[in-house]
Enzyme design. Structure first.
Site, PDB file in Angstrom:
ATOM      1  CD  GLU A   1      -3.141  -0.906   2.284  1.00 39.20           C
ATOM      2  OE1 GLU A   1      -2.870   0.047   3.223  1.00 39.20           O
ATOM      3  OE2 GLU A   1      -3.881  -1.919   2.107  1.00 39.20           O
TER       4      GLU A   1
ATOM      5  CD  GLU B   1      -3.593  -5.456   4.095  1.00 40.32           C
ATOM      6  OE1 GLU B   1      -4.506  -4.615   4.589  1.00 40.32           O
ATOM      7  OE2 GLU B   1      -2.323  -5.204   4.061  1.00 40.32           O
TER       8      GLU B   1
END
Ligand code: GAL
Length: 468
Positions: free
Chosen positions: A170, A373
């Site tokens: 991320e 995720e």
């Protein structure tokens, strides 16, 4: 208990996993030669993290990893996504390697392999070695070069035992919340001046892909956070704001990797580098990857600046923090959906929409996708009998797995799912207050208690294997 009538079914060869990250679970921050990271420093600053929590102990996974491997074996997962702590392996972020750091991950990797679980590590999940952060962190191109070297060190050591790799986690969150809004480490509030961090993180990703391959590693991907960017209304101003946000939250991190170009709409905002440097970097950033990892939680609703004021609401917020009023967009609440305990809207359809949008945008340039995720903060704790009835996590996960199945039906090649998270852990700026685990962690005693969702996920995995 209200079980959904059937369990979600994905393709019979679908990969089932769980996900964690080093700083969120390991603890042992000063043990066996680990150096300090940006997150140790951030947590030490008063007022930065809710309740003064930190990752100093977290889930004490550094010492309790055998118990955690046993929990994963009980769950029946195929794969475990964890992250290496760069400052455990290379305490200063460059130069000398710490053999005791490698030893810890040797024990973990060998334990996983012995339990039949595929180690699927991330090289970097936001915990920048402090000496590098103090020299500018990801705003400094040097950090990307050091990251490439570190990737080579880890690759050389583990390539023969690790069959799946993730470079970085991320970069959007580190850029926006770490360097842009100051909500996470390193806590800078640079607004759009944070964008060089995005470029350097992408460069670090590309250098890591090349270093891993040179070390003999294969099956390499990245874990990018993505969220559909919905305009708050049909008004041209809101549409334009949502389009800009979409570019800086999604496509700036995906286009360079998958197409070797930045979105054209962002030309004016990009690092002020000479064209040949940018071209050289983009060639590295777009080094072929074997799969693309998507982390998804919820969509984002975006309006033109001034929206909250015009509605008589308070200031525009991001994760409960006030957003810089000079930004050319505002993030707006999404009403009409259930919410997690973190107050995030639960919108499974937006997950299908997101996955399909990737296929539409990249076509054949999109490699197979893994969900690296997905999960929900549901803070239910043990009842008097010790049972954790987290039905809302089951509902969230059930609906999101079905959303993936819908995307597969629509032609998106999704190959696996890593639930966030194996266990409740240190949730960054909100400390231990938000619980994402399938396993409950008592942070005082370190007792782990599998929740109802753990038993449900085990049944989902079993049922899916049973179709083979
Ligand atoms: C992601 C992050 C994870 C975890 C999760 C839940 O953005 O990669 O570390 O914290 O969100 O908030």
């Amino acid at each position: 208990m209200n079980q959904p009538p059937t369990l979600p079914l994905l393709p019979s060869d679908f990969l089932w996993g769980v996900s964690t990250a080093a700083y969120q679970i390991e603890g042992a921050v000063a043990e066996d030669g680990r150096g300090p990271s940006s997150w140790d420093a951030f947590c030490a600053e008063p007022g930065r993290v809710l309740n003064g929590d930190s990752g100093e102990v977290a889930c004490d996974h550094y010492h309790r990893y055998p118990e955690d491997i046993a929990l994963m074996a009980g769950l029946g997962v195929d794969a475990y996504r964890f992250s290496f702590s760069w400052s455990r392996i290379q305490p200063a972020g460059s130069g000398a390697v710490n053999p005791l750091g490698l030893d810890f991950y040797d024990r973990l990797v060998d334990g996983l392999l012995a339990a039949g679980i595929t180690p699927s590590p991330t090289l970097f999940h936001w915990d920048t070695p402090l000496p590098l952060e103090q020299a500018g962190g990801w705003l400094n191109r040097e950090t990307a070069l050091r990251f490439g070297e570190y990737a080579g060190i880890v690759g050389e050591h583990f390539a023969d035992r690790i069959p799946r790799w993730i470079t970085i986690n991320e970069p959007v969150v580190l850029t926006m919340l770490g360097y842009g809004a100051g909500i996470q480490a390193p806590g800078l509030q640079l607004g759009f001046d944070a964008l060089p961090a995005a470029h350097n993180l992408l460069l670090g990703h590309g250098l890591a892909v090349r270093a891993l391959r040179a070390a003999g590693a294969s099956n390499i991907g990245v874990a990018n956070n993505h969220a559909p960017s919905w305009a708050a209304s049909e008004s041209p101003a809101d549409q334009q704001a949502a389009g800009l946000y979409d570019n800086i939250a999604n496509w700036i991190f995906a286009d360079p990797i998958l197409t070797g170009r930045y979105p054209e709409a962002l030309a004016g905002l990009l690092p002020d580098a000479p064209a040949e440097v940018l071209e050289h970097d983009l060639a590295i950033i777009s080094s072929p990857i074997d799969w693309y990892g998507i982390n998804y939680y919820n969509p984002t609703m975006v309006a033109a600046p001034g929206h909250s004021a015009s509605q008589g609401d308070g200031p525009a917020l991001i994760d409960g923090h006030e957003l810089d009023a000079s930004l050319p967009f505002e993030l707006v609440d999404i009403d009409g959906y259930p919410r997690t305990d973190f107050d995030w809207p639960v919108v499974p359809d937006a997950f299908t929409e997101l996955l399909v949008s990737f296929k539409e945008r990249y076509g054949d340039a999109l490699p197979p996708v893994y969900i690296t995720e997905n999960g929900a903060a549901i803070n239910d704790g043990p009842d008097a009998a010790g049972r954790v009835e987290d039905q809302r996590r089951i509902d969230y996960t059930d609906a999101h797995l079905r959303a993936i199945a819908d995307a597969i039906d629509a032609g998106v090649d999704v190959r696996g799912y890593f639930h966030w998270s194996l266990m409740d852990n240190f949730e960054w700026a909100v400390g231990n207050s938000q619980r994402f685990g399938l396993v409950h962690t008592d942070f005082d005693t370190q007792k782990r208690t599998p929740k109802d969702s753990y038993h449900w996920y085990r049944r989902v995995i079993e049922a899916n294997r049973g179709q083979a």
